[in-house]
Design a protein around this motif. Structure first.
Motif, short mmCIF file in Angstrom:
data_model
loop_
_atom_site.label_atom_id
_atom_site.label_comp_id
_atom_site.label_asym_id
_atom_site.label_seq_id
_atom_site.Cartn_x
_atom_site.Cartn_y
_atom_site.Cartn_z
N ASP B 10 0.81 -1.22 0.00
CA ASP B 10 0.00 0.00 0.00
C ASP B 10 0.85 1.27 0.00
O ASP B 10 0.38 2.33 -0.39
N ASP B 11 2.10 1.16 0.45
CA ASP B 11 2.94 2.36 0.51
C ASP B 11 3.57 2.60 -0.87
O ASP B 11 4.30 1.76 -1.38
N ARG B 12 3.24 3.77 -1.42
CA ARG B 12 3.66 4.03 -2.81
C ARG B 12 5.17 4.15 -2.94
O ARG B 12 5.75 3.69 -3.93
N ASP B 13 5.82 4.74 -1.93
CA ASP B 13 7.27 4.90 -2.01
C ASP B 13 7.97 3.55 -2.06
O ASP B 13 8.83 3.31 -2.90
N ILE B 14 7.54 2.68 -1.14
CA ILE B 14 8.15 1.34 -1.13
C ILE B 14 7.79 0.59 -2.41
O ILE B 14 8.63 -0.03 -3.05
N GLY B 15 6.50 0.67 -2.76
CA GLY B 15 6.03 -0.02 -3.96
C GLY B 15 6.81 0.37 -5.20
O GLY B 15 7.23 -0.50 -5.98
N ASN B 16 6.99 1.67 -5.35
CA ASN B 16 7.74 2.15 -6.52
C ASN B 16 9.17 1.64 -6.51
O ASN B 16 9.67 1.14 -7.52
N ALA B 17 9.81 1.75 -5.34
CA ALA B 17 11.23 1.36 -5.24
C ALA B 17 11.41 -0.13 -5.49
O ALA B 17 12.27 -0.55 -6.27
N VAL B 18 10.56 -0.94 -4.84
CA VAL B 18 10.70 -2.40 -4.97
C VAL B 18 10.36 -2.84 -6.39
O VAL B 18 11.07 -3.66 -6.99
N SER B 19 9.26 -2.27 -6.94
CA SER B 19 8.87 -2.66 -8.30
C SER B 19 10.00 -2.34 -9.28
O SER B 19 10.35 -3.17 -10.14
N ALA B 20 10.58 -1.15 -9.12
CA ALA B 20 11.66 -0.76 -10.02
C ALA B 20 12.84 -1.71 -9.90
O ALA B 20 13.43 -2.14 -10.91
N ASP B 21 13.17 -2.06 -8.66
CA ASP B 21 14.31 -2.95 -8.44
C ASP B 21 14.05 -4.33 -9.05
O ASP B 21 14.92 -4.91 -9.69
N HIS B 103 16.63 -5.47 2.79
CA HIS B 103 17.52 -5.03 1.73
C HIS B 103 17.02 -5.63 0.42
O HIS B 103 16.66 -6.82 0.39
N PRO B 104 16.97 -4.87 -0.66
CA PRO B 104 16.47 -5.42 -1.93
C PRO B 104 17.19 -6.69 -2.36
O PRO B 104 16.56 -7.59 -2.93
N ASP B 105 18.50 -6.78 -2.07
CA ASP B 105 19.23 -8.00 -2.45
C ASP B 105 18.70 -9.21 -1.70
O ASP B 105 18.63 -10.32 -2.25
N GLU B 106 18.34 -8.99 -0.41
CA GLU B 106 17.82 -10.11 0.39
C GLU B 106 16.47 -10.57 -0.16
O GLU B 106 16.20 -11.77 -0.24
N LEU B 107 15.65 -9.58 -0.55
CA LEU B 107 14.35 -9.92 -1.13
C LEU B 107 14.56 -10.74 -2.40
O LEU B 107 13.91 -11.79 -2.59
N ALA B 108 15.48 -10.31 -3.24
CA ALA B 108 15.73 -11.01 -4.50
C ALA B 108 16.24 -12.43 -4.23
O ALA B 108 15.81 -13.39 -4.90
N ALA B 109 17.11 -12.56 -3.23
CA ALA B 109 17.67 -13.89 -2.91
C ALA B 109 16.56 -14.83 -2.45
O ALA B 109 16.48 -15.99 -2.85
N ARG B 110 15.68 -14.32 -1.59
CA ARG B 110 14.58 -15.14 -1.07
C ARG B 110 13.63 -15.54 -2.21
O ARG B 110 13.13 -16.66 -2.24
N MET B 111 13.40 -14.61 -3.12
CA MET B 111 12.52 -14.91 -4.25
C MET B 111 13.10 -16.04 -5.10
O MET B 111 12.39 -16.95 -5.52
N GLU B 112 14.39 -15.95 -5.31
CA GLU B 112 15.03 -16.99 -6.13
C GLU B 112 14.91 -18.36 -5.49
O GLU B 112 14.63 -19.36 -6.16
N VAL B 113 15.12 -18.39 -4.16
CA VAL B 113 14.99 -19.67 -3.43
C VAL B 113 13.58 -20.22 -3.59
O VAL B 113 13.39 -21.40 -3.90
#
Lengths: 473, 224
Positions: B10-21, B103-113
């Motif tokens: 729901d938070d646009r700032d986070i949403g924008n940043a994470v989506s872009a990453d 951290h965006p890298d941690e999110l990406a790593a978890r997604m890959e797993v």
């Protein structure tokens, strides 16, 4: 109306019933006993066979005595034949009595035998009258006469001993004197008394059994708690003192339930507040961190990169601090429920260490783990125990970087198996931001206490050692 | 074809940043600002990332509905750990949990797993030292010779479990209970024996294993 209400209350009270029994007990002797005697007399009188009319002559001992002494006086200075004749005449009138007289020489002159019931002496046939009277016979007769069974009226001839003309005796059988009562009435009287006693004992016993049963029921309701940890409501009983106690108990249980519900509601609100706060604090941090990440992809000077890394680390620390602060707030309220179950804590420790291992490895820590041996079962809450481990491991990562060592062991100390988590850092006092560790350790302390575990921490310049063991009762 | 991710924040700032990453990492992102319409948007997605605190339907409710509709789609929850009950509640249906600020890298790593575990990611063969393995299939080959290594049922189950948790250290209890489906008894050597045979087949030098690594005092790991 008020008086009637009070009477109603008194009538329903245990006190009233108890007083009733007491009054019954008090009346038992002064009222019941005379009453039974009266009844006995009435029924005894009814059961008594009406005495024959001729027995009326013998009904008054006083009159008989007066008559006998009068006759004796009249016989003063009479020749023996006249005395015998007169007594024989009297024996015709008093034919149910034995009449005899003894002259001045001790010779028995006349003996008439009773025509009706026999003379009995204590249930035995009366002795025969001796023909000659000496001192021994006289004493023996006197002894028999003191028992008054049979009744003996003795008078000196001439009604004076000085006359020296002998003495005359009338013996009346006991049955004529007392009449005959229905046989077995005494037994019925005893049975009746026994029944009264049994009724009293049984009613007292039932009274106290009833009280005891109800009190025990109440006690059981108080002791056994339901799934909410509250006693169950008892079904309403009689409206006496115990009934009112039951009513008061039910009211208390209802109020407790309402209070628990209020507490649960407060706890929910508190959790929601904490969750909202947590969310509101973390959201900007997440945004900042994302943007730091974006910035990090730009070409920056080494100093700029270093600043970004430092900011990133601080954001992470701030996240942990918020986490701990809010957790501490929830835990210290004491209303967070821990589901204590018997778990192998070595297994939980291994799993926690497994999750942390890659992080330690990445940071270059030497990890030494020795948790071999039999499982170690303690009553712990699975999730919160992992949280304790996480906090301790987090502290090592943040405050013992200089030692680059993590040791996790189990060993026996003072006869108990303990868990040891150690590092070779510079100790918490020397750490640059040990204030953050304090909150994490406060949570560790709160949680371990709630799980009935003890712990100690020794921190020196050579490292920190945390020991956890099960509290002995 | 890129992996499509449903992202509810729901938070646009986070949403924008994470989506872009995530887009930079070549994911196709369907970002929703609330749980409304998540079920429809999840059609064709391989992964869902849900924030717990959402306006209207919360993340747990949305997650539970998604899991019912798409049982094979992994779900990653984003929220605070403060309320540990929430974590447990979340993990009932969610496959992983990440706390903010992440951290965006941690999110990406978890997604890959998660994607690897669900068989969506890495459809291509994977190189593990001298071996080529195809996750999701039972084929393990020597890269140099192309010779297929035959594994027994249990050996394959153990190796698959380690591969699904690539890079994670797993305890003996976790492996045993996942493969045998029963409680691990302390001192049981069954797993150790199977690992030894597995190493004899997979490792160049079973005495110095490089594929299945022993983490002393804890268990085993296959490094990615």
């Amino acid at each position: 109306m008020k008086g009637a209400g009070r009477f109603q209350l008194l009538h329903r009270s245990l006190l009233f019933r108890y007083l009733l029994i007491l009054v019954a007990a008090l009346l038992f002797i002064p009222v019941i006993v005379p009453l039974t005697i009266m009844l006995y007399s009435i029924f005894g009188g009814l059961a008594h066979e009406a005495p024959p009319k001729e027995y009326a002559l013998y009904s008054s001992v006083d009159k008989l005595e007066i008559m006998w002494h009068e006759e004796a006086r009249k016989l003063l200075d009479q020749p023996p034949e006249d005395i015998t004749q007169r007594l024989r005449t009297l024996s015709e009138t008093y034919h149910h009595a034995r009449i005899f007289w003894v002259d001045h020489e001790g010779r028995t002159q006349l003996v008439t035998e009773p025509s009706g019931p026999p003379l009995l002496l204590d249930g035995q046939a009366a002795r025969d009258i001796p023909a000659y009277w000496g001192a021994a016979e006289a004493v023996s007769f006197m002894k028999d006469s003191t028992a008054l069974k049979p009744l003996a009226i003795v008078a000196f001839v001439g009604d004076q001993a000085e006359a020296g003309e002998g003495f005359m005796v009338m013996q009346i059988p006991e049955e004529i004197k007392n009449g005959r009562y229905a046989p077995g009435l005494d037994k019925w009287y005893s049975i009746m008394m026994l029944v009264f006693l049994i009724v009293f004992v049984v009613s007292s016993w039932l009274f106290f059994v009833m009280i005891r049963r109800r009190l025990l029921r109440l006690q059981t309701a108080m002791v056994f708690t339901g799934h909410e940890g509250l006693p169950q409501v008892v079904p309403p009983g009689k409206p006496d003192e115990i009934g009112r106690l039951e009513e008061a108990f039910n009211t208390m249980v209802t109020e407790l339930k309402a209070s628990l519900a209020r507490e649960a509601e407060e706890e929910t609100l508190r959790k929601r507040l904490v969750a909202d706060l947590s969310h509101d604090l973390r959201t900007p941090l997440t945004v900042i961190r994302s943007h730091l990440h974006v910035l990090g992809k730009e070409s920056l000077s080494p100093r700029g990169q270093s600043s970004l890394e430092l900011m990133d680390q601080r954001i992470e620390s701030l996240g942990i601090l918020i986490e701990n602060l809010l957790s501490y707030n929830l835990l210290s309220s004491g209303r967070t429920l821990l589901k204590l179950e018997q778990r192998d804590v070595l297994r939980l420790l291994r799993e926690s260490a497994a999750a942390w291992y890659p992080v330690w490895e990445k940071e270059g820590f030497e990890v030494e783990i020795d948790l071999e041996g039999a499982p170690l079962y303690w009553d712990v809450d699975d999730s919160w125990f992992r949280r304790v481990m996480d906090n301790l491991f987090q502290n090592i990562l943040r405050h013992a970087r200089s030692g680059l060592y993590v040791g996790i062991f189990t060993e026996i100390r003072d006869g108990s198996r303990v868990i040891i988590i150690s590092d070779q850092g510079g100790g918490l006092e020397k750490s640059s931001d040990s204030a953050g560790a304090g909150l994490g350790l406060s949570i560790v302390d709160l949680l371990l206490k709630r799980m009935e575990l003890e712990w100690s921490m020794e921190s020196t310049g050579q490292g920190t050692e945390v020991v956890i063991w099960k509290r002995t009762s | 074809m890129s992996v499509t991710v449903l992202y509810v924040e729901d938070d646009r700032d986070i949403g924008n940043a994470v989506s872009a990453d995530l887009r930079e990492r070549e994911y196709a992102v369907r970002w929703l600002e609330s749980g409304e319409g998540a079920l429809e948007a999840a059609e064709g997605c391989q992964l869902a990332i849900l924030d717990v605190m959402l306006p209207g339907l919360d993340g747990f409710t949305v997650g539970q509905r998604l899991k019912r509709a798409y049982p094979d789609m992994p779900i990653l929850m984003l929220s605070a750990r403060t309320s540990i009950d929430d974590k447990l509640q979340g993990l009932d249906f969610a496959d992983d949990y990440l706390t903010k600020p992440f951290h965006p890298d941690e999110l990406a790593a978890r997604m890959e797993v998660l994607l690897r575990r669900s068989g969506t990611a890495a459809p291509a063969p994977m190189m593990l030292k001298h071996l080529v393995v195809r996750p999701g299939s039972s084929v393990v080959m020597e890269a140099a010779s192309g010779r297929e290594i035959m594994l027994t049922g249990k050996q394959f189950q153990i190796f698959s479990y380690l591969l699904r948790h690539l890079g994670q250290v797993l305890t003996k209890e976790q492996i045993y209970e996942a493969v045998w489906g029963e409680s691990y008894m302390e001192g049981d050597k069954t797993l150790m024996v199977h690992i030894r045979y597995l190493r004899e087949k997979l490792e160049l030098d079973p005495a110095a294993p490089e594929i299945i690594e022993t983490v002393r005092g804890i268990g085993y790991r296959v490094r990615g």
